[in-house]
Design a protein around this motif. Structure first.
Motif, PDB file in Angstrom:
ATOM      1  N   GLU A   9       0.829  -1.203   0.000  1.00 26.13           N
ATOM      2  CA  GLU A   9       0.000   0.000   0.000  1.00 26.13           C
ATOM      3  C   GLU A   9       0.864   1.254   0.000  1.00 26.13           C
ATOM      4  OE1 GLU A   9      -3.105   0.004   2.899  1.00 26.13           O
ATOM      5  OE2 GLU A   9      -3.855  -1.948   2.298  1.00 26.13           O
ATOM      6  N   SER A  10       1.951   1.224   0.746  1.00 28.64           N
ATOM      7  CA  SER A  10       2.861   2.369   0.760  1.00 28.64           C
ATOM      8  C   SER A  10       3.457   2.601  -0.619  1.00 28.64           C
ATOM      9  CB  SER A  10       3.989   2.138   1.774  1.00 28.64           C
ATOM     10  OG  SER A  10       3.475   2.007   3.079  1.00 28.64           O
ATOM     11  N   ILE A  11       3.880   1.532  -1.272  1.00 30.26           N
ATOM     12  CA  ILE A  11       4.445   1.639  -2.616  1.00 30.26           C
ATOM     13  C   ILE A  11       3.412   2.217  -3.577  1.00 30.26           C
ATOM     14  CG2 ILE A  11       5.269   0.279  -4.590  1.00 30.26           C
ATOM     15  CD1 ILE A  11       6.516  -1.652  -2.479  1.00 30.26           C
ATOM     16  N   PHE A  12       2.181   1.715  -3.496  1.00 31.83           N
ATOM     17  CA  PHE A  12       1.133   2.194  -4.398  1.00 31.83           C
ATOM     18  C   PHE A  12       0.827   3.668  -4.148  1.00 31.83           C
ATOM     19  CE2 PHE A  12      -3.387   1.830  -6.078  1.00 31.83           C
ATOM     20  CZ  PHE A  12      -2.976   1.747  -7.404  1.00 31.83           C
ATOM     21  N   ALA A  13       0.809   4.061  -2.886  1.00 30.00           N
ATOM     22  CA  ALA A  13       0.545   5.466  -2.564  1.00 30.00           C
ATOM     23  C   ALA A  13       1.635   6.379  -3.125  1.00 30.00           C
ATOM     24  CB  ALA A  13       0.443   5.641  -1.048  1.00 30.00           C
ATOM     25  N   ILE A  14       2.893   5.974  -2.999  1.00 37.74           N
ATOM     26  CA  ILE A  14       3.985   6.785  -3.538  1.00 37.74           C
ATOM     27  C   ILE A  14       3.905   6.839  -5.062  1.00 37.74           C
ATOM     28  CG2 ILE A  14       6.502   6.917  -3.798  1.00 37.74           C
ATOM     29  CD1 ILE A  14       6.693   5.739  -0.950  1.00 37.74           C
ATOM     30  N   TYR A  15       3.545   5.726  -5.678  1.00 39.00           N
ATOM     31  CA  TYR A  15       3.359   5.716  -7.134  1.00 39.00           C
ATOM     32  C   TYR A  15       2.272   6.716  -7.539  1.00 39.00           C
ATOM     33  CZ  TYR A  15       1.486   4.376 -11.651  1.00 39.00           C
ATOM     34  OH  TYR A  15       1.009   4.426 -12.936  1.00 39.00           O
ATOM     35  N   TYR A  59      -9.426  13.654  -0.561  1.00 39.42           N
ATOM     36  CA  TYR A  59      -8.894  12.707   0.423  1.00 39.42           C
ATOM     37  C   TYR A  59      -9.052  11.293  -0.119  1.00 39.42           C
ATOM     38  CZ  TYR A  59      -9.687  16.850   3.286  1.00 39.42           C
ATOM     39  OH  TYR A  59      -9.692  18.138   3.779  1.00 39.42           O
ATOM     40  N   MET A  60      -7.962  10.521  -0.092  1.00 33.63           N
ATOM     41  CA  MET A  60      -7.994   9.179  -0.664  1.00 33.63           C
ATOM     42  C   MET A  60      -7.659   8.115   0.376  1.00 33.63           C
ATOM     43  SD  MET A  60      -6.192   9.609  -4.349  1.00 33.63           S
ATOM     44  CE  MET A  60      -6.303  11.155  -5.248  1.00 33.63           C
ATOM     45  N   GLU A  61      -8.428   7.054   0.337  1.00 33.34           N
ATOM     46  CA  GLU A  61      -8.186   5.879   1.166  1.00 33.34           C
ATOM     47  C   GLU A  61      -7.895   4.706   0.234  1.00 33.34           C
ATOM     48  OE1 GLU A  61      -7.595   3.957   4.712  1.00 33.34           O
ATOM     49  OE2 GLU A  61      -8.190   6.054   4.505  1.00 33.34           O
ATOM     50  N   ILE A  62      -6.770   4.027   0.464  1.00 29.73           N
ATOM     51  CA  ILE A  62      -6.350   2.923  -0.404  1.00 29.73           C
ATOM     52  C   ILE A  62      -6.577   1.592   0.301  1.00 29.73           C
ATOM     53  CG2 ILE A  62      -4.415   1.861  -1.610  1.00 29.73           C
ATOM     54  CD1 ILE A  62      -3.145   4.650  -1.782  1.00 29.73           C
ATOM     55  N   GLN A  63      -7.269   0.688  -0.385  1.00 30.75           N
ATOM     56  CA  GLN A  63      -7.506  -0.660   0.119  1.00 30.75           C
ATOM     57  C   GLN A  63      -7.175  -1.643  -1.003  1.00 30.75           C
ATOM     58  OE1 GLN A  63     -11.553  -1.449   1.319  1.00 30.75           O
ATOM     59  NE2 GLN A  63     -11.094  -3.544   1.973  1.00 30.75           N
ATOM     60  N   LEU A  64      -6.155  -2.473  -0.820  1.00 31.40           N
ATOM     61  CA  LEU A  64      -5.728  -3.393  -1.874  1.00 31.40           C
ATOM     62  C   LEU A  64      -6.461  -4.724  -1.812  1.00 31.40           C
ATOM     63  CD1 LEU A  64      -1.881  -2.718  -1.997  1.00 31.40           C
ATOM     64  CD2 LEU A  64      -3.699  -1.734  -3.413  1.00 31.40           C
ATOM     65  N   VAL A  88     -12.152   9.809  -2.163  1.00 30.88           N
ATOM     66  CA  VAL A  88     -11.878   8.789  -3.175  1.00 30.88           C
ATOM     67  C   VAL A  88     -11.487   7.505  -2.443  1.00 30.88           C
ATOM     68  CG1 VAL A  88     -10.503   8.138  -5.178  1.00 30.88           C
ATOM     69  CG2 VAL A  88     -11.103  10.552  -4.816  1.00 30.88           C
ATOM     70  N   TRP A  89     -12.297   6.483  -2.614  1.00 30.14           N
ATOM     71  CA  TRP A  89     -12.035   5.177  -1.987  1.00 30.14           C
ATOM     72  C   TRP A  89     -11.553   4.241  -3.079  1.00 30.14           C
ATOM     73  CZ3 TRP A  89     -16.437   1.931   0.788  1.00 30.14           C
ATOM     74  CH2 TRP A  89     -15.871   0.781   1.362  1.00 30.14           C
ATOM     75  N   LEU A  90     -10.282   3.868  -3.030  1.00 32.57           N
ATOM     76  CA  LEU A  90      -9.704   2.935  -3.983  1.00 32.57           C
ATOM     77  C   LEU A  90      -9.686   1.538  -3.371  1.00 32.57           C
ATOM     78  CD1 LEU A  90      -7.692   5.756  -4.070  1.00 32.57           C
ATOM     79  CD2 LEU A  90      -7.058   4.593  -6.171  1.00 32.57           C
ATOM     80  N   ALA A  91     -10.263   0.589  -4.068  1.00 27.19           N
ATOM     81  CA  ALA A  91     -10.293  -0.799  -3.590  1.00 27.19           C
ATOM     82  C   ALA A  91     -10.249  -1.736  -4.792  1.00 27.19           C
ATOM     83  CB  ALA A  91     -11.533  -1.062  -2.750  1.00 27.19           C
ATOM     84  N   LEU A  92     -10.024  -2.996  -4.508  1.00 28.24           N
ATOM     85  CA  LEU A  92      -9.916  -3.968  -5.600  1.00 28.24           C
ATOM     86  C   LEU A  92     -11.258  -4.156  -6.300  1.00 28.24           C
ATOM     87  CD1 LEU A  92      -7.645  -5.625  -6.816  1.00 28.24           C
ATOM     88  CD2 LEU A  92      -8.279  -7.509  -5.296  1.00 28.24           C
TER      89      LEU A  92
END
Length: 303
Positions: A9-15, A59-64, A88-92
């Motif tokens: 998740e950290s990698i994806f956020a930095i990307y 505001y974005m929340e990342i869920q892989l 923005v809710w990012l999820a699979l």
């Protein structure tokens, strides 16, 4: 964010912060001033940016993984904490039931200044993130571009638009100016130089705690009990970069000490070993930014 030693998740956020270029096509507005994991309303938010035209925070929340009830409650708390903004809710993937629940809840509570985007992540991204997560940490950043090769990496699955098209927000859309008379701003300026000069050291991408009376910037060295520390001025008015070993890592320090000559040849001829610290100390340059550049040069050799 990440669990069980995983940095996906950290990698994806930095990307998404540094490399992803399709925000306009995805969301329909230009997204700028993106930063990582900012503290807001007593919560860490994965990504924060600004819709530049409307001056509205995003505001974005990342869920892989697949969207679930636990994250739904997190999103609800985020909405309640904000006066205005785009969530923005990012999820699979997303279930219709969860999205219906969120829609009814937003309608019932009359959140007129909140827009919502449910954005699905292409499953191929998980495979790439797993590969990146297994890499040597200092090689991850240069390989993040592999995510850009995935066709339709992100897809908007659902939207709730409550903010009037002509509404003008109050988010600042100027690059933050550092007040070099304030210690915390000097440290933020130094961190910005380190982030620009050494982007592949992922710990630099996150904001650090800033104390009003502390000259030293402390950054994790990737292992419990090991810390990088640097400053433009210590008690002896010297700039420095050092690797600090906490008591539980004393044996590591002793091991490094046995290779002092080799480290001097590889890292810096003036490197010093003292009291569980390995450091380089030097007279500051004529300006703060020149000093920051020298700190970055030494820091890169340490890394």
């Amino acid at each position: 964010m990440s669990k069980n030693g995983s940095n996906k998740e950290s990698i994806f956020a930095i990307y998404l912060k540094d490399i992803y270029q399709d925000w306009q096509a995805l969301l329909g507005f230009e997204l700028s001033y993106i930063s990582l994991e900012q503290r807001h309303a007593n919560r860490n938010i994965d990504l924060i940016g600004i819709d530049v035209k409307r001056r509205i925070p995003v505001y974005m929340e990342i869920q892989l993984t697949k969207a679930n009830r636990s994250y739904l409650e997190r999103i609800k708390k985020m909405v309640m904490a904000l006066q205005e903004g785009v969530i923005v809710w990012l999820a699979l993937s997303f279930d219709e039931e969860i999205l219906k629940d969120l829609t009814n809840w937003i309608d019932d509570n009359n959140f007129h200044y909140t827009d919502f985007y449910a954005v699905s992540i292409n499953p191929l991204a998980i495979e790439v993130l797993e590969q990146l997560n297994r890499m040597y940490k200092l090689e991850v950043y240069e390989n993040m571009g592999q995510l850009s090769e995935i066709k339709q990496l992100l897809t908007v699955e659902y939207t709730i638009e409550n903010i009037h098209l002509l509404h003008a927000g109050r988010a600042l859309t100027i690059t933050p100016q550092f007040d070099m008379l304030r210690l915390e701003d000097v440290k933020r300026a130094m961190l910005a130089v380190l982030r620009e000069r050494i982007p592949y050291y992922l710990n630099f991408h996150y904001d650090k705690k800033m104390n009003l009376n502390d000259y030293t910037l402390t950054v994790g060295a990737g292992l419990s009990g090991l810390l990088f520390r640097c400053s433009w001025r210590n008690a002896k008015s010297l700039a420095f970069v050092e690797l600090y070993f906490e008591k539980q890592r004393k044996d590591w320090y002793e091991s490094f000490l046995q290779h002092k000559k080799l480290i001097q040849n590889k890292a810096h001829p003036d490197i010093q070993f003292d009291n569980r610290k390995i450091g380089v100390y030097f007279e500051p340059m004529d300006s703060l930014y020149e000093t920051f550049e020298m700190i970055a040069e030494v820091f890169e050799k340490f890394i």
